[in-house]
Design a protein around this motif. Structure first.
Motif, short mmCIF file in Angstrom:
data_model
loop_
_atom_site.label_atom_id
_atom_site.label_comp_id
_atom_site.label_asym_id
_atom_site.label_seq_id
_atom_site.Cartn_x
_atom_site.Cartn_y
_atom_site.Cartn_z
N SER A 393 3.70 13.77 5.60
CA SER A 393 3.68 12.56 4.78
C SER A 393 2.99 11.41 5.50
O SER A 393 3.07 11.30 6.72
CB SER A 393 5.11 12.13 4.44
N SER A 395 1.97 6.97 4.86
CA SER A 395 2.18 5.83 3.99
C SER A 395 0.80 5.31 3.57
O SER A 395 -0.13 5.28 4.37
CB SER A 395 3.02 4.79 4.72
N ARG A 424 5.46 9.27 -3.83
CA ARG A 424 6.73 8.66 -4.19
C ARG A 424 6.85 7.31 -3.53
O ARG A 424 6.17 7.02 -2.53
CB ARG A 424 7.91 9.56 -3.81
N ASP A 426 9.18 5.02 -1.40
CA ASP A 426 10.36 5.12 -0.58
C ASP A 426 11.16 3.83 -0.72
O ASP A 426 10.70 2.76 -0.34
CB ASP A 426 9.96 5.35 0.89
N ASP A 428 13.83 2.88 0.72
CA ASP A 428 14.33 2.31 1.97
C ASP A 428 13.28 1.48 2.68
O ASP A 428 13.57 0.40 3.18
CB ASP A 428 14.78 3.42 2.91
N THR A 429 12.06 2.02 2.74
CA THR A 429 11.05 1.36 3.55
C THR A 429 10.07 0.58 2.69
O THR A 429 9.18 -0.08 3.21
CB THR A 429 10.27 2.40 4.37
N VAL A 433 4.58 6.60 -0.34
CA VAL A 433 4.45 7.74 0.57
C VAL A 433 3.70 8.87 -0.13
O VAL A 433 4.05 9.28 -1.23
CB VAL A 433 5.84 8.22 1.04
#
Ligand code: GDP
Length: 681
Positions: A393, A395, A424, A426, A428-429, A433
């Motif tokens: 993966s 970013s 997708r 993410d 959380d971050t 991704v």
């Protein structure tokens, strides 16, 4: 192009390790068949197969290409597939559309890792095949050594049906081992006799009638041997080996003749199984024009100018331009406009694509790769193509605001084109991704986004979604009080904080009695706590596995407000967390690795360096399966690492398991890193 019956078609995929000569060979076959008038070269970026800028720049195939030609009343649909492992999705799609394969091996390099891989894919797809030993003209070319390697690796069923005359700069051409008419140079006479004997014996062994005759000492006719060799090749019992040079146009006509003769037509391949979604029953469908339509989409391309192009392999029945069909996978009707025969980047309109043939249709609205098109009154669903799951993966960061606006739609188009890419957000971050098979695939994706959709992106290592938590229970208290002049502020809370087992998340509750914090302010306290949960004090990652209980506090009849309690709550939480001996948590992944046995030592020592916990191993049949739990932070480049350690022979899958505490010395680095980031910002 004239109309061809099913038995006059050959769908053939070219497979090899990168650089063995697939693209050059396709080009030369097209040229011999007069499908093109000029022989292009890979090194000049002028081949019919590799026409996209990302391919000519790298001199490698990235996309599968359809390259049909006509020869002796037969239509050969060549499918040139990429050899580079990042583009394995295209190989899987090519295999599915084909009935047979030509595996190309360089006579200078011999059997390579990529040869083993594609051989396995062809085995999985039960594809009959022939081998073409290319580059006999090259320095260090050794046909006989390559044949030995092929037999050692893939068994005795690999048998030469030709021998090269000379090699390297003295390569003159090939001699057919079965043809009595072939002119044979005296110097090769003994070799030819011995290889012919071996070939005839191998063929005879596959046929009960022939073996009896052979053992009785009766000489088999050329036609008998060729006929039995054809059946044995189609059944996968034998793999004929040919020789030649794509660059010097030697052995090419013989290769085309062998494709026609030894590889199956869709009629030879026979029935395919499809499920009827109405009856839930499997049906055997015939490669027959008059049977109900079943066509599988094996590739989709998105082009901003041409629009969407859908590549089809018709398994049964036929599909017509200007007709309606039913997409049984999506349960939607589709309007078919103009059908095309595709050759590289050019398209030729055709009124029909019939059973066994391959073609394309433009501008379908709903249909994607792996869908089945059929007629609505006889719905059929063919098994979808099995694409490997993404393992690596990155970013994807848009360069400008305008790029951001088009990011989602252009990524969606890319994933539609390449089923081994997934995208997708993410949560959380807050990163977009992109997951796929390897770094080259991401680079190509970024270039395509720029060229096709005008979107510029940076590709970066994705952030790790660390968490923070406390390790001991504690109490904390905060009084938010401003009572100088005008309307004052007053909020006072007292918390009990307690660590929870891993995976519990966050909790807030109140056990205030007697109204020390009035009921109407408790939602404000909860809000303050929930907002505080989003950012821990160590490195700013969200808190988890923690319970906060409001057990006391005080209020002021005039000065208290929701905002005052919210502020008090957030400070009390911060204070409490810092007292609770906070730690960083990191995601741990379940990793399943499959490797050839002899790499076990190297893979294990690499896993050791990656802080892995090996959970189990199951060796057998030359292959080892390793199950391990490894921190995600160590796995960000594992696709690349594993490829390097195992020379591309290893594969793995990975999924999230749970969070665990980051070891102190690593946590210190992460915390220091985050401090630097905050100071920069
Ligand atoms: P692919 O990656 O399998 O499609 O291989 P290409 O067709 O792109 O060829 C790779 C390189 O090998 C190119 O530089 C070709 O010019 C060269 N090549 C291909 N076939 C031959 C051959 O028969 N002889 C020699 N000497 N070079 C070849």
């Amino acid at each position: 192009m004239q109309k061809y019956r099913t038995e006059q078609i050959r769908n053939v995929v070219l497979l090899s390790h990168s650089n063995a000569g697939k693209t050059s060979l396709c080009e030369n076959m097209l040229f011999q068949a007069k499908a093109i008038s000029r022989l292009g070269r890979v090194d000049d970026g002028t081949t019919t197969s590799d026409y996209e800028p990302e391919e000519t720049k790298r001199k490698i195939s990235i996309n599968l290409s359809l390259l049909p030609f006509e020869w002796n009343n037969t239509k050969v649909n060549l499918i040139d597939s990429p050899g580079y492992p990042d583009f394995v999705g295209e190989v899987k799609a090519s295999l599915r559309a084909a009935d047979g394969a030509v595996v190309i091996v360089s006579a200078a390099s011999g059997v390579e890792v990529g040869t083993e891989l594609v051989w396995k894919y062809a085995d999985d797809g039960e594809l009959p095949r022939i081998v073409f030993v290319n580059k006999i003209d090259r320095e260090n070319a050794d046909f006989f050594k390559t044949v030995e390697q092929l037999s050692a690796m893939f068994g005795r069923k690999c048998v030469p049906i030709q021998l090269p005359i000379g090699a390297e700069s003295k390569f003159e051409g090939v001699v057919d081992l079965l043809s009595k008419a072939a002119k044979t140079p005296q110097s090769l006479a003994d070799k030819i006799a011995s290889f012919r004997e071996k070939l005839v014996e191998s063929v005879a062994e596959t046929d009960d009638n022939l073996i009896t005759k052979y053992l009785e000492g009766t000489e088999l006719t050329e036609d008998e041997v060729r006929g039995a060799l054809r059946s044995a090749t189609i059944k996968g019992k034998l793999v004929p080996i040919l020789a030649g040079s794509a660059l010097q146009s030697k052995g090419i006509v013989e290769l085309i003749e062998s494709i026609l003769h030894y590889l199956p037509s869709p009629r030879d391949t026979g029935k395919t199984t499809a499920q009827n979604p109405q009856t839930q029953q499997d049906e055997e469908i015939e490669p027959d024009e008059s049977a109900p339509l079943a066509a599988l989409v094996f590739k989709t391309t998105a082009d901003p100018y041409v629009g969407k192009l859908t590549y089809l392999r018709v398994y049964s029945g036929s599909i017509n331009s200007d007709s309606s069909v039913w997409n049984a996978t999506k349960k939607r009707a589709e309007r078919i406009g103009q059908l095309y025969m595709i050759r590289g980047k050019s398209q030729e309109a055709t009124p029909q694509i019939t059973a066994g043939d391959i073609g394309a249709v433009a501008k379908l609205a709903e249909t994607g790769t792996s869908d089945t098109l059929c007629s609505k009154d006889h719905p059929l669903v063919l098994a979808p193509i099995e694409f490997p799951l993404p393992t690596l993966s990155v970013s994807v960061q848009p360069k400008t605001k305008a790029d951001l606006d088009k990011l989602g739609s252009s990524l969606a188009r890319l994933t539609e084109e390449d089923p081994t890419l997934a995208v997708r957000k993410d949560m959380d971050t807050a990163e977009t991704v992109l997951s796929g098979m390897g770094e080259a695939q991401f680079e190509v994706a970024a270039e395509k986004m720029k060229r096709k959709f005008g979107v510029e992106v940076k590709i970066e290592t994705p952030k790790i979604p660390y968490r923070e938590t406390i390790t001991v229970a504690t109490k904390s208290e905060y009084k938010h009080k401003k009572q100088t002049g005008g309307h004052g502020q007053y909020g006072h809370v007292m918390f009990e904080l307690e660590p929870l087992p891993r995976g519990s998340g966050t909790e807030f509750s109140s056990k205030v009695v007697g109204g020390s914090v009035p009921k109407n302010y408790i939602p404000a306290v909860e809000k303050g706590v929930n907002e505080g949960f989003k950012e821990g004090g160590l490195a700013g990652y969200p808190l988890t596995d923690i319970r906060v209980k409001l057990y006391d506090g005080s209020y002021h009849a005039v000065d208290s407000s929701e905002i005052s309690f919210k502020i008090a709550a957030s400070y009390a939480l911060k204070k409490g967390v810092s007292q609770g001996q906070p730690v960083l948590l990191e995601p741990i992944m379940n990793v399943h690795i499959t490797i050839p046995d002899n790499f076990t030592g190297d893979v294990m020592s690499d896993l050791n360096n990656k802080r892995a916990r090996v959970m189990g191993m199951s060796p057998g049949g030359g292959v080892n399966h390793i199950d391990a739990q490894v921190p995600l932070a160590e796995m960000l480049k594992y696709a690349t690492d594993l490829r390097a350690i195992t020379q591309g022979r290893g594969t793995y899958t990975m999924e999230y398991s749970h969070y665990e505490q980051v070891p102190a010395h690593i946590a210190q680095k992460i915390i220091a890193e985050s401090k630097k980031e905050t100071e920069k910002a």
